[in-house]
Design an enzyme around this catalytic site. Sequence first.
Site, PDB file in Angstrom:
ATOM      1  N   ASN A 212     -19.553  18.940  -6.421  1.00  0.00           N
ATOM      2  CA  ASN A 212     -20.170  18.449  -7.775  1.00  0.00           C
ATOM      3  C   ASN A 212     -21.462  18.881  -7.706  1.00  0.00           C
ATOM      4  OD1 ASN A 212     -21.796  16.215  -7.156  1.00  0.00           O
ATOM      5  ND2 ASN A 212     -19.997  15.577  -6.110  1.00  0.00           N
ATOM      6  N   ASP A 282     -14.507  12.012  -4.731  1.00  0.00           N
ATOM      7  CA  ASP A 282     -13.506  11.024  -4.607  1.00  0.00           C
ATOM      8  C   ASP A 282     -12.114  11.370  -3.777  1.00  0.00           C
ATOM      9  OD1 ASP A 282     -15.053   8.818  -5.844  1.00  0.00           O
ATOM     10  OD2 ASP A 282     -15.080   9.941  -7.816  1.00  0.00           O
ATOM     11  N   LYS A 292      -8.895  31.632   5.844  1.00  0.00           N
ATOM     12  CA  LYS A 292      -9.176  31.867   4.631  1.00  0.00           C
ATOM     13  C   LYS A 292      -7.872  32.224   3.920  1.00  0.00           C
ATOM     14  CE  LYS A 292     -11.521  35.355   1.462  1.00  0.00           C
ATOM     15  NZ  LYS A 292     -11.921  36.420   1.445  1.00  0.00           N
ATOM     16  N   LYS A 347     -17.671  -3.438  -5.105  1.00  0.00           N
ATOM     17  CA  LYS A 347     -18.115  -2.822  -3.971  1.00  0.00           C
ATOM     18  C   LYS A 347     -19.388  -3.528  -3.231  1.00  0.00           C
ATOM     19  CE  LYS A 347     -17.066   2.021  -4.884  1.00  0.00           C
ATOM     20  NZ  LYS A 347     -17.364   3.356  -4.875  1.00  0.00           N
TER      21      LYS A 347
HETATM   22  N1  CTP Z   1     -19.783   6.001  -3.846  1.00  0.00           N
HETATM   23  C1  CTP Z   1     -19.581   6.030  -2.557  1.00  0.00           C
HETATM   24  N2  CTP Z   1     -18.309   6.924  -2.127  1.00  0.00           N
HETATM   25  C2  CTP Z   1     -17.374   7.427  -2.717  1.00  0.00           C
HETATM   26  C3  CTP Z   1     -17.673   7.074  -4.266  1.00  0.00           C
HETATM   27  C4  CTP Z   1     -18.809   6.725  -4.714  1.00  0.00           C
HETATM   28  O1  CTP Z   1     -20.431   5.658  -1.608  1.00  0.00           O
HETATM   29  N3  CTP Z   1     -16.550   8.114  -2.335  1.00  0.00           N
HETATM   30  C5  CTP Z   1     -20.751   5.402  -4.323  1.00  0.00           C
HETATM   31  C6  CTP Z   1     -21.757   6.083  -5.046  1.00  0.00           C
HETATM   32  O2  CTP Z   1     -22.660   6.607  -4.288  1.00  0.00           O
HETATM   33  C7  CTP Z   1     -22.289   5.195  -6.111  1.00  0.00           C
HETATM   34  C8  CTP Z   1     -21.066   4.437  -6.304  1.00  0.00           C
HETATM   35  O3  CTP Z   1     -20.261   4.061  -5.228  1.00  0.00           O
HETATM   36  O4  CTP Z   1     -23.104   4.248  -5.714  1.00  0.00           O
HETATM   37  C9  CTP Z   1     -20.230   4.661  -7.557  1.00  0.00           C
HETATM   38  O5  CTP Z   1     -18.952   3.727  -7.312  1.00  0.00           O
HETATM   39  P1  CTP Z   1     -17.546   4.323  -7.919  1.00  0.00           P
HETATM   40  O6  CTP Z   1     -16.887   3.107  -8.457  1.00  0.00           O
HETATM   41  O7  CTP Z   1     -16.858   4.975  -6.902  1.00  0.00           O
HETATM   42  O8  CTP Z   1     -17.877   5.314  -9.077  1.00  0.00           O
HETATM   43  P2  CTP Z   1     -17.321   6.655  -9.190  1.00  0.00           P
HETATM   44  O9  CTP Z   1     -17.262   7.566  -7.923  1.00  0.00           O
HETATM   45  O10 CTP Z   1     -18.155   7.383 -10.482  1.00  0.00           O
HETATM   46  O11 CTP Z   1     -15.665   6.483  -9.478  1.00  0.00           O
HETATM   47  P3  CTP Z   1     -14.956   5.817 -10.738  1.00  0.00           P
HETATM   48  O12 CTP Z   1     -15.942   5.401 -11.899  1.00  0.00           O
HETATM   49  O13 CTP Z   1     -14.336   7.149 -11.195  1.00  0.00           O
HETATM   50  O14 CTP Z   1     -14.277   4.831 -10.121  1.00  0.00           O
END
Ligand code: CTP
Length: 404
Positions: A212, A282, A292, A347
């Site tokens: 990303n 994610d 490859k 979280k």
């Molecule tokens: N985060 C993380 N590990 C992941 C995804 C997110 O540590 N695999 C952390 C990011 O650094 C941020 C927060 O969690 O601080 C974002 O939360 P999340 O709910 O996962 O948000 P998104 O990744 O944007 O996912 P979505 O809104 O689709 O649930």
Amino acid sequence: MFKNAHILLGVTGGIAAFKAVELCRRFQKAGAKVRVIMTQAACEFITPLTFETLTHQSVYTDVFDKARAFEIEHVSFAQWGDILVIAPATANMIAKMAAGLADDPLSTTVLAFRGPVVVAPAMNTAMWDNAKTRENLEALRGRGVRLVAPDVGMLACGDEGAGRLANLSDIVQAVTEELEAARQAGPLASKKILITAGPTIEKIDPVRFISNPSSGRMGYALAEEAAKRGAAVTLITGPVFLETSKHLAEVVRVETAEQMRDAVVAHLPEQNVCVFTAAVADFTPAEPIARKIKKEDLGQETVLKLKRAPDVAAAANAARQPGQFFVGFAAETNDLESYARDKMERKGFDLVVGNLVSEANPAFGVKDNEVTIFLPSGATVDLPRTSKKELAKYIWDQIQTQLS
Ligand code: CTP
């Protein structure tokens, strides 16, 4: 110590003003950013253009500069600087500082400045020996100003004695020590802080990946600001094109979400504060291929199977120690508050920094951002649109209030 330090260099009107040019170069060569403030008398000895050419910044010479009347420069300069160095400092400037006068660009900045001040006087021996000058210097010393005493030697006026601007190396040394002391006395001095930053990359095959556009700027700015405030910072970063501040305790470079999770969990026990800025993938390819992939083997269309990548912040929350303070980030295109509060809940974040992402505020891959802070009390704080470096200051101010 100088790397990325913001040094305000005040130059007053004495023959030694020309030496301030070399001092400015030395600060820059050591990695500092310099902005210069000159009194009118200094401009009689050396032109602002010299410093403007060196620093690529305008020099502050006139409190009533009509061209920049919208900016309150003594305040904006004072806020920008980590340290204020006055070299050479005339007897007149020292007297003004002792009396608290503010009638020129430099003395007004001195009054508006909250950080450490280093003064390197240069003047005629009789002026240096004058009882009033001595009294003024003592008053400044008493207020915590660091003085770099002048050298003894032949002066421009022909006199022999004390009054020559100190050796530039001594001034540089004093500035180094003051920056270090300020760091150690900073509001986050005894804190251990872990920060995740940047994107992760998830390999499809050895030459292709999913990622990303995260630039890592927000996380790097938060890491640098925390280090400046005295924290021992561990930065766990995905691949980005940014330099890390020299003041960080440790930098751990990772590529994948899994590696980031493992590094965070390994460093977690000793931390006081964890800030999760990383834009972690994610999803990751369910079956990464060791060789490859040849496009001919896939035809005109293909399907890539993905599985959930580890959630770094959630893994840290599961292994959390009592008393640890967690900060999360939420980037949303809509319903920011409800999603941010939901992430807090899910979280275990104590505080969430939220961005409403739009065309006007892309948030990712850009230098500026506009955020809202969601506090544990249920209150919110809207921060102005500004650079990520400035935002880092506001965000730490908010975190510090919660820690105290
Ligand atoms: N985060 C993380 N590990 C992941 C995804 C997110 O540590 N695999 C952390 C990011 O650094 C941020 C927060 O969690 O601080 C974002 O939360 P999340 O709910 O996962 O948000 P998104 O990744 O944007 O996912 P979505 O809104 O689709 O649930």
